[in-house]
Write a protein that holds these residues in place. Structure first.
Motif, mmCIF file in Angstrom:
data_model
loop_
_atom_site.group_PDB
_atom_site.id
_atom_site.type_symbol
_atom_site.label_atom_id
_atom_site.label_comp_id
_atom_site.label_asym_id
_atom_site.label_seq_id
_atom_site.Cartn_x
_atom_site.Cartn_y
_atom_site.Cartn_z
ATOM 1 N N MET A 1 0.835 -1.197 0.000
ATOM 2 C CA MET A 1 0.000 0.000 0.000
ATOM 3 C C MET A 1 0.870 1.247 0.000
ATOM 4 O O MET A 1 1.833 1.339 0.757
ATOM 5 N N GLU A 2 0.515 2.218 -0.853
ATOM 6 C CA GLU A 2 1.171 3.516 -0.839
ATOM 7 C C GLU A 2 0.331 4.497 -0.020
ATOM 8 O O GLU A 2 -0.896 4.377 0.050
ATOM 9 N N GLN A 238 -6.789 5.391 -6.706
ATOM 10 C CA GLN A 238 -6.465 6.326 -5.633
ATOM 11 C C GLN A 238 -7.714 6.612 -4.808
ATOM 12 O O GLN A 238 -8.740 7.031 -5.337
ATOM 13 N N HIS A 261 -6.288 0.070 5.383
ATOM 14 C CA HIS A 261 -5.867 -1.264 4.956
ATOM 15 C C HIS A 261 -7.004 -2.006 4.266
ATOM 16 O O HIS A 261 -6.765 -2.792 3.337
ATOM 17 N N TRP A 263 -9.309 -0.561 2.364
ATOM 18 C CA TRP A 263 -9.329 -0.050 0.990
ATOM 19 C C TRP A 263 -8.215 -0.692 0.168
ATOM 20 O O TRP A 263 -8.421 -1.063 -0.992
ATOM 21 N N SER A 264 -7.041 -0.821 0.776
ATOM 22 C CA SER A 264 -5.922 -1.431 0.062
ATOM 23 C C SER A 264 -6.225 -2.888 -0.291
ATOM 24 O O SER A 264 -5.974 -3.331 -1.411
ATOM 25 N N ASP A 265 -6.774 -3.626 0.669
ATOM 26 C CA ASP A 265 -7.095 -5.032 0.426
ATOM 27 C C ASP A 265 -8.127 -5.186 -0.694
ATOM 28 O O ASP A 265 -8.135 -6.196 -1.406
ATOM 29 N N ALA A 268 -7.253 -0.604 -3.631
ATOM 30 C CA ALA A 268 -6.651 0.724 -3.713
ATOM 31 C C ALA A 268 -5.134 0.617 -3.823
ATOM 32 O O ALA A 268 -4.500 -0.107 -3.060
ATOM 33 N N SER A 269 -4.561 1.338 -4.784
ATOM 34 C CA SER A 269 -3.113 1.385 -4.927
ATOM 35 C C SER A 269 -2.495 2.358 -3.938
ATOM 36 O O SER A 269 -1.401 2.131 -3.428
ATOM 37 N N VAL A 271 -3.661 5.176 -0.698
ATOM 38 C CA VAL A 271 -4.656 5.751 0.200
ATOM 39 C C VAL A 271 -4.155 7.130 0.618
ATOM 40 O O VAL A 271 -3.034 7.268 1.113
ATOM 41 N N LYS A 296 1.515 2.135 6.726
ATOM 42 C CA LYS A 296 2.028 1.199 5.718
ATOM 43 C C LYS A 296 2.625 -0.045 6.345
ATOM 44 O O LYS A 296 2.667 -1.113 5.725
#
Length: 298
Positions: A1-2, A238, A261, A263-265, A268-269, A271, A296
């Protein structure tokens, strides 16, 4: 995750001064923030603004300062070294492609190839009227704008013949430093809009109102990329994540990190957090940055 940081409105923490925001951006770059971005509006019609506040809860007062984003990011490019730079949603279609391409290519050169742009069409007809650009058919014109910019970013001489814009044997230097400047569209999730992204763009910058259908939308976008012969895993997505608040109104950082996390899962590239809405004083911003970076690693 960025992790990204949106500096929009942060000058309010420094008595309205913008220079300390550049210092904050430099620190964000140093501690490892992946993206530094801001927002965009050229101006507002007073009645349209009031309607937007009443009907959509627009969070910015009429006297909020909207610094021209490419100019602001150019200043940030000078004090940073590694973070990517962008606009969450730049209203691209109120800018002629030849000017827009020049602005973005210059920023890409100043930042040594660190630009990632979010493009949108906005909601306010008054911005189009003030810039003498047509409001109708702006979604379709966005595709042509990006196609024209990509020609100008990569070719000299550049040649382009479109419905609304054309140029021949046209030299616009500097070219972009990157071979392909990443462009994300800030459009509502639909098959038609995702086809637009897959044809000319590289990803999606998500409006918070579209987050309830996020999982299904990501699946549709990736399927659309594949249908257009593009790698579905290459899509950059994003998401802007506001702070989670307890019933008391205080911010729950642990729950906010958990949401990031999630959203990342779900695809999402990057957050993006906006420090201006995290209820902290200026002297607490370094600690907030450290927390953002720690997300992160959780």
């Amino acid at each position: 995750m960025e992790i990204g940081v949106n500096i929009l409105g942060l000058e309010a923490h420094f008595d309205g001064k913008i220079r300390p925001v550049l210092d904050f951006a430099a620190r964000a770059d140093q501690v490892g923030v992946d993206l530094i971005c801001t927002g965009d509006h050229i101006g507002f019609n007073g009645d349209a603004h009031a309607e937007r506040v009443d009907e959509h809860g627009f969070a910015f007062p009429l006297d909020h300062p909207w610094y021209e984003p490419i100019s602001l990011l150019s200043s940030i490019a000078a004090v940073t070294e590694r973070s990517r730079l962008g606009v969450s949603v730049l209203i691209a279609t109120v800018r002629p492609p030849a000017l827009l391409a020049k602005q973005v290519a210059t920023l890409d050169a100043l930042s040594d190839g660190r630009v990632t742009m979010g493009f949108g069409v906005g909601w306010q007809e008054a911005e189009y009227t003030a810039t003498n650009m047509p409001f109708d058919a702006r979604f379709g014109r966005m595709e042509e704008t990006v196609e024209a910019c990509r020609e100008l970013w990569t070719q000299a001489p550049a040649n382009f013949q479109g419905r609304d814009f054309s140029f021949e044997n046209y030299h616009s230097i500097p070219l972009s430093t990157q071979d392909r400047v990443p462009v994300l569209f800030g459009f509502a999730p639909s098959q038609r809009n995702f086809d637009r992204i897959a044809r000319v763009a590289d990803g999606w910058t998500v409006n918070p109102t579209d987050l309830p259908t996020f999982t299904d939308s990501v699946a549709l976008l990736r399927t659309t990329f594949e249908a257009h012969g593009r790698d579905p895993q290459s899509v950059r997505i994003q998401v802007s994540a506001g702070p989670v608040r307890r019933d008391s109104g205080t911010i729950d950082l642990a729950a906010t990190a958990e949401k990031a996390h999630d959203w990342s899962d779900r695809g999402a590239s990057v957050v993006v957090f906006r420090p201006a809405v995290f209820d902290c004083a200026a002297e607490e911003l370094p600690e907030l940055l450290e927390w953002m970076i720690s997300v992160k690693e959780m």
